[in-house]
Design a protein around this motif. Structure first.
Motif, mmCIF file in Angstrom:
data_model
loop_
_atom_site.group_PDB
_atom_site.id
_atom_site.type_symbol
_atom_site.label_atom_id
_atom_site.label_comp_id
_atom_site.label_asym_id
_atom_site.label_seq_id
_atom_site.Cartn_x
_atom_site.Cartn_y
_atom_site.Cartn_z
ATOM 1 N N GLY A 23 -5.582 67.374 -6.705
ATOM 2 C CA GLY A 23 -5.209 65.673 -6.574
ATOM 3 C C GLY A 23 -4.009 65.084 -7.832
ATOM 4 N N ALA A 24 -2.419 65.700 -7.654
ATOM 5 C CA ALA A 24 -1.933 65.052 -8.636
ATOM 6 C C ALA A 24 -1.207 63.587 -7.464
ATOM 7 C CB ALA A 24 -0.951 65.943 -8.766
ATOM 8 N N VAL A 25 -0.503 63.388 -8.168
ATOM 9 C CA VAL A 25 0.294 62.508 -7.465
ATOM 10 C C VAL A 25 1.302 62.137 -7.666
ATOM 11 C CG1 VAL A 25 1.041 59.272 -7.926
ATOM 12 C CG2 VAL A 25 -1.269 60.354 -7.694
ATOM 13 N N ILE A 26 2.494 62.564 -6.993
ATOM 14 C CA ILE A 26 4.200 62.772 -7.020
ATOM 15 C C ILE A 26 4.574 61.627 -7.418
ATOM 16 C CG2 ILE A 26 6.338 63.333 -6.206
ATOM 17 C CD1 ILE A 26 3.899 65.650 -6.203
ATOM 18 N N LEU A 27 5.307 61.251 -8.666
ATOM 19 C CA LEU A 27 5.742 60.366 -9.011
ATOM 20 C C LEU A 27 7.342 60.796 -9.455
ATOM 21 C CD1 LEU A 27 5.852 57.685 -11.021
ATOM 22 C CD2 LEU A 27 5.897 58.494 -13.185
ATOM 23 N N ASP A 28 8.195 59.888 -8.452
ATOM 24 C CA ASP A 28 9.671 60.067 -8.254
ATOM 25 C C ASP A 28 9.986 59.179 -9.272
ATOM 26 O OD1 ASP A 28 12.086 60.138 -7.076
ATOM 27 O OD2 ASP A 28 11.670 60.736 -5.490
ATOM 28 N N VAL A 29 10.858 59.521 -10.242
ATOM 29 C CA VAL A 29 11.478 58.292 -11.274
ATOM 30 C C VAL A 29 13.019 58.061 -11.041
ATOM 31 C CG1 VAL A 29 9.206 59.500 -13.060
ATOM 32 C CG2 VAL A 29 11.940 60.097 -12.902
ATOM 33 N N ARG A 30 13.834 58.257 -9.598
ATOM 34 C CA ARG A 30 14.620 57.611 -9.490
ATOM 35 C C ARG A 30 15.021 56.114 -9.164
ATOM 36 N NH1 ARG A 30 16.298 61.007 -4.354
ATOM 37 N NH2 ARG A 30 13.835 60.423 -3.958
ATOM 38 N N THR A 31 15.866 55.254 -9.095
ATOM 39 C CA THR A 31 15.995 54.637 -9.315
ATOM 40 C C THR A 31 15.312 54.125 -7.556
ATOM 41 O OG1 THR A 31 18.326 54.582 -8.535
ATOM 42 C CG2 THR A 31 18.384 54.663 -10.439
ATOM 43 N N LYS A 44 5.248 58.446 -4.799
ATOM 44 C CA LYS A 44 5.655 56.487 -6.081
ATOM 45 C C LYS A 44 6.660 56.801 -6.541
ATOM 46 C CE LYS A 44 0.455 56.005 -6.128
ATOM 47 N NZ LYS A 44 -0.066 54.978 -5.158
ATOM 48 N N ASN A 45 7.332 56.033 -6.553
ATOM 49 C CA ASN A 45 8.568 55.937 -7.127
ATOM 50 C C ASN A 45 9.039 54.150 -8.540
ATOM 51 O OD1 ASN A 45 11.786 53.577 -6.706
ATOM 52 N ND2 ASN A 45 11.285 55.460 -7.641
ATOM 53 N N ILE A 46 8.672 55.015 -9.569
ATOM 54 C CA ILE A 46 8.844 54.161 -11.162
ATOM 55 C C ILE A 46 9.507 54.680 -11.643
ATOM 56 C CG2 ILE A 46 7.801 53.155 -13.013
ATOM 57 C CD1 ILE A 46 5.023 53.651 -11.412
ATOM 58 N N ALA A 47 11.517 53.960 -11.542
ATOM 59 C CA ALA A 47 12.326 54.636 -12.460
ATOM 60 C C ALA A 47 11.965 54.825 -13.746
ATOM 61 C CB ALA A 47 13.442 53.252 -12.112
ATOM 62 N N LEU A 48 12.963 55.961 -14.220
ATOM 63 C CA LEU A 48 12.757 56.695 -15.660
ATOM 64 C C LEU A 48 12.491 54.736 -16.552
ATOM 65 C CD1 LEU A 48 12.220 58.593 -17.865
ATOM 66 C CD2 LEU A 48 14.474 58.757 -17.217
ATOM 67 N N GLN A 49 13.605 54.094 -16.254
ATOM 68 C CA GLN A 49 14.612 53.286 -17.219
ATOM 69 C C GLN A 49 12.880 52.090 -16.953
ATOM 70 O OE1 GLN A 49 15.756 54.178 -14.137
ATOM 71 N NE2 GLN A 49 17.878 53.778 -14.492
ATOM 72 N N VAL A 50 12.017 51.889 -16.076
ATOM 73 C CA VAL A 50 10.627 51.194 -16.339
ATOM 74 C C VAL A 50 9.283 51.769 -17.158
ATOM 75 C CG1 VAL A 50 11.998 49.707 -15.302
ATOM 76 C CG2 VAL A 50 10.136 51.044 -13.611
ATOM 77 N N LEU A 51 9.799 53.644 -16.922
ATOM 78 C CA LEU A 51 8.416 53.889 -16.887
ATOM 79 C C LEU A 51 7.618 53.279 -17.993
ATOM 80 C CD1 LEU A 51 6.720 56.778 -15.682
ATOM 81 C CD2 LEU A 51 8.588 58.101 -17.228
ATOM 82 N N HIS A 52 8.541 53.240 -18.680
ATOM 83 C CA HIS A 52 7.284 52.604 -20.822
ATOM 84 C C HIS A 52 6.394 51.871 -20.541
ATOM 85 C CE1 HIS A 52 8.533 55.459 -23.883
ATOM 86 N NE2 HIS A 52 9.753 55.175 -23.174
#
Length: 102
Positions: A23-31, A44-52
């Protein structure tokens, strides 16, 4: 696990399927702009720059994560960050390649 797997270059299809079955969530870390130009449906989209700053939000999903980006470099960085924070995750690599494995 071979050297290619350690470098993130091995055959990840089996690992990805295992995560999908969990049941994994796909997390796209692009802008956001890159994401809006094309992405995996339902990701889901969470950019790498704000991941923390989004770790607590991701933990609330209570699901494993498959990280992806354009080429696999940012998703590798995201996977390291997520693992450091106790999140079960795998690097899915580039989103178009990942999409073909789903």
């Amino acid at each position: 696990m071979g050297i290619l797997d350690l470098l993130g270059l091995g055959n990840k299809t089996n690992d990805i399927q295992e995560y999908v079955e969990k049941g994994a969530v796909i997390l796209d870390v692009r802008t956001t702009e890159e994401y809006n130009d094309g992405h995996i449906e339902g990701s889901k989209n969470i950019a790498l720059q704000v991941l923390h700053s989004k770790i607590s939000e991701i933990k609330k999903w209570n699901k494993p994560v498959i990280a992806c980006c354009r080429s696999g470099v940012r998703s590798a960085q995201a996977t390291s960050i997520l693992k450091e924070n106790g999140i079960d995750c795998i690097n899915g690599g580039g989103w178009t390649s990942l999409q073909s494995k789903l």
